[in-house]
Scaffold this active site. Structure first.
Site, PDB file in Angstrom:
ATOM      1  CB  ALA A 104      -0.917  -0.004   1.212  1.00 23.79           C
ATOM      2  CE  LYS A 141       2.775   1.671 -22.414  1.00 29.53           C
ATOM      3  NZ  LYS A 141       3.054   2.929 -21.760  1.00 29.53           N
ATOM      4  CG  HIS A 201       6.539  -4.145 -21.351  1.00 29.07           C
ATOM      5  ND1 HIS A 201       5.476  -4.590 -20.618  1.00 29.07           N
ATOM      6  CD2 HIS A 201       7.312  -3.447 -20.477  1.00 29.07           C
ATOM      7  CE1 HIS A 201       5.599  -4.180 -19.358  1.00 29.07           C
ATOM      8  NE2 HIS A 201       6.712  -3.487 -19.260  1.00 29.07           N
ATOM      9  CE  LYS A 218       7.944  -6.174 -16.430  1.00 33.19           C
ATOM     10  NZ  LYS A 218       8.647  -4.933 -16.105  1.00 33.19           N
ATOM     11  NE  ARG A 265       6.973  -7.335   4.787  1.00 32.13           N
ATOM     12  CZ  ARG A 265       7.130  -8.556   5.279  1.00 32.13           C
ATOM     13  NH1 ARG A 265       7.332  -8.739   6.569  1.00 32.13           N
ATOM     14  NH2 ARG A 265       7.091  -9.611   4.493  1.00 32.13           N
ATOM     15  N   GLY A 289       3.906   1.422  -1.258  1.00 29.89           N
ATOM     16  CA  GLY A 289       4.979   1.293  -2.260  1.00 29.89           C
ATOM     17  C   GLY A 289       4.790   2.238  -3.434  1.00 29.89           C
ATOM     18  CG  ASP A 290       7.609   3.820  -7.116  1.00 29.85           C
ATOM     19  OD1 ASP A 290       7.641   5.008  -6.748  1.00 29.85           O
ATOM     20  OD2 ASP A 290       7.826   3.444  -8.285  1.00 29.85           O
TER      21      ASP A 290
HETATM   22  C1  BG6 Z   1       8.280  -1.328 -16.768  1.00 29.55           C
HETATM   23  C2  BG6 Z   1       9.739  -1.608 -16.625  1.00 29.55           C
HETATM   24  O1  BG6 Z   1       7.552  -2.527 -16.859  1.00 29.55           O
HETATM   25  O2  BG6 Z   1       8.058  -0.567 -17.951  1.00 29.55           O
HETATM   26  C3  BG6 Z   1      10.536  -0.320 -16.597  1.00 29.55           C
HETATM   27  O3  BG6 Z   1       9.969  -2.347 -15.428  1.00 29.55           O
HETATM   28  C4  BG6 Z   1      10.211   0.544 -17.786  1.00 29.55           C
HETATM   29  O4  BG6 Z   1      11.934  -0.574 -16.542  1.00 29.55           O
HETATM   30  C5  BG6 Z   1       8.695   0.695 -17.946  1.00 29.55           C
HETATM   31  O5  BG6 Z   1      10.806   1.812 -17.600  1.00 29.55           O
HETATM   32  C6  BG6 Z   1       8.355   1.383 -19.243  1.00 29.55           C
HETATM   33  O6  BG6 Z   1       6.984   1.660 -19.280  1.00 29.55           O
HETATM   34  P1  BG6 Z   1       6.403   2.865 -20.139  1.00 29.55           P
HETATM   35  O7  BG6 Z   1       4.926   2.730 -19.969  1.00 29.55           O
HETATM   36  O8  BG6 Z   1       6.967   4.120 -19.561  1.00 29.55           O
HETATM   37  O9  BG6 Z   1       6.869   2.632 -21.537  1.00 29.55           O
END
Ligand code: BG6
Length: 487
Positions: free
Chosen positions: A16, A188, A246, A154, A49, A18-19
């Site tokens: 919760a 996207k 990706h 992921k 935690r 986290g980044d």
């Molecule tokens: C993430 C990777 O999945 O995708 C990152 O862990 C990367 O390292 C990011 O910067 C890129 O995503 P986007 O949406 O900015 O192209």
């Protein structure tokens, strides 16, 4: 108009503070609520935690996170959203902690009439996936009166063996229909549009094969370096971080056959078929690179090895280029060139389809097709849209040709595009798994790349930050007389 979710829900967010939660999930959840796309009765239960944290502290940090995402505090909508946030400390994986979590979820269900519909979102470091899933299962939280869905970020595994183990563990407690493996590229708009572009237009599909296409390139270039993520990235590298997920999603959507129906299973079946038709990767078809100091966007930047948290002699790749082949009737003999790297000259994700030369080189002496084949460039980001490059006769004599473009840009026709996480979260809430990675899909992808994961087998080529990668990567397509697009 996107349909509103018609069921109340409890969104249980592990990680919760986290980044990911702060930068992506909270703003996306807020925007969905703001747009009236989610059911009026919902609660978000942040899990962490820290025991000295509570609802008030979580609301405060979340208000800051929203502010950081350009959503100022104070409006009635933000206040209403913050009031739906709660916090529960789950300090370990013990039965007692997960029983307490159960009590809290039941209490929120009763209080807000959530009908025991639950989403568990694991915004956690990968090493925490397994114990969290086991603890949820052992506590019986994998079932409830309402729906239960599990969302996993992921990376899903580090290789084929660990991905299989993680799938087995997930399936021990959850059915495949309950599991949503995230690849945010699928959220996207431009990536989803690949399906519409290909299968809602009759113009392109007849030329979408080895008969007319000479080669395909997929580039995902980032300007950013490793930032503050060395702890994760130095053990991952570009192949695991970007290519296996990706770029492979971009490739399968570009290459797949038309699905029998526009539904999750039919679409994912076709994607898996592409992966199963890929020829095994050979060492000579892959180039790894690592950025050295250089200049990006007129600013001096340091090399990967000088980045904070990176091992001094790290051999982790920050760039990867590959030549891939699909051995099926549609694509036999058409090379697919993929590349992805950090600290490239600019942020750019593009799919470039290069068509074959005309069968007779009628205008060869004046400007040959070998210089400018027809190309379709699909820009995934930024400046989303596509360009079709074609040859025209420049006015006057002597006969000269020039490459011109027809183009479409999203921003010319539509308002701001939704963030990938908004789309994906809404799909989870609606129970639509189309844009999520199925178990067999993730395994087929790892199977393909596993032979390349062995670090001792790799040569790592250095490239200057701000360049398009090591020279060895240019040599890869050059073997077939091809150059990387968009230089
Ligand atoms: C993430 C990777 O999945 O995708 C990152 O862990 C990367 O390292 C990011 O910067 C890129 O995503 P986007 O949406 O900015 O192209």
């Amino acid at each position: 108009m996107t349909p509103t979710t018609d069921q109340p829900f409890l969104f249980v967010a592990f990680g919760a503070t986290g980044d990911l939660m702060q930068r992506k999930l909270l703003p996306a959840l807020f925007r969905l609520a703001e747009r009236g796309l989610v059911h009026r009765s919902y609660r978000i239960l942040g899990i962490g935690r820290a025991k000295d944290f509570d609802d008030a502290a979580f609301r405060k940090s979340s208000a800051e996170a929203l502010k950081g995402a350009g959503i100022p505090a104070g409006s009635p909508r933000v206040r209403e959203f913050l009031a739906a946030l709660h916090y529960q400390a789950v300090p370990d994986f013990s039965a007692a902690s997960y029983a307490k979590l159960g009590e809290r979820m039941d209490a929120l269900d009763r209080e807000a009439g959530l009908e025991s519909n639950r989403i568990f979102y694991l915004a956690l470091p990968p090493q925490a996936f397994e114990p969290t899933i086991s603890a949820l299962g052992e506590a019986g939280h994998n079932r409830a009166r309402g729906f239960v869905r599990l969302v996993i970020e992921k990376p899903f595994g580090r290789d084929l063996v660990s991905a299989r183990e993680l799938n087995e563990l997930c399936h021990r407690w959850f059915s495949e229909q309950q599991i949503y493996r995230i690849d945010h590229y699928l959220g996207k708009e431009t990536v989803q549009n690949l399906l519409v572009f290909r299968f809602a237009n009759s113009l392109f599909e007849p030329v979408w094969s080895r008969d007319r296409i000479e080669q395909v390139q997929i580039t995902v270039a980032e300007e950013l370096g490793v930032e503050t993520r060395a702890q994760y990235y130095d053990h991952a590298g570009a192949l695991r971080d970007m290519v296996q997920n990706h770029l492979i999603q971009l490739l399968t959507l570009t290459a797949m056959e038309p699905p029998a129906k526009f539904d999750a299973e039919a679409i994912r079946n076709e994607k898996v078929k592409v992966l199963r038709s890929m020829e095994p990767l050979r060492e000579e078809d892959v180039v790894f690179g690592q950025y050295a100091a250089g200049v990006v966007d007129a600013t001096d930047v340091r090399g990967y090895l000088e980045e904070e948290g990176v091992a001094p002699k790290s051999r982790t790749e920050t760039y990867c280029a590959l030549r891939m082949s699909i051995a099926n009737w549609r694509w036999q003999g058409v090379p697919f060139y993929l590349r992805s790297g950090k600290r490239m000259p600019r942020r750019s994700s593009q799919i470039t389809i290069s068509f074959r030369c005309p069968p007779v080189a009628m205008f060869q002496p004046f400007g040959s097709c070998a210089v400018s084949p027809n190309q379709l460039v699909i820009t995934v980001q930024p400046d989303e849209g596509f360009d079709l490059h074609f040859e025209v006769k420049a006015p006057d004599e002597p006969l000269r040709m020039r490459t011109e473009r027809m183009h479409f840009r999203y921003h010319d026709s539509f308002d701001t595009l939704p963030e990938a996480y908004e789309t994906l979260l809404l799909d989870v809430l609606q129970g639509d798994p189309t844009l999520f990675v199925r178990a067999d899909e993730v395994e087929a992808s790892w199977e393909l790349f596993s032979p390349l994961l062995e670090p001792s087998k790799r040569a790592i080529h250095s490239y200057s930050a701000g360049s398009w990668g090591p020279p060895a990567a240019d040599a890869l397509p050059a073997r077939e007389g091809v150059r990387w697009a968009n230089k």
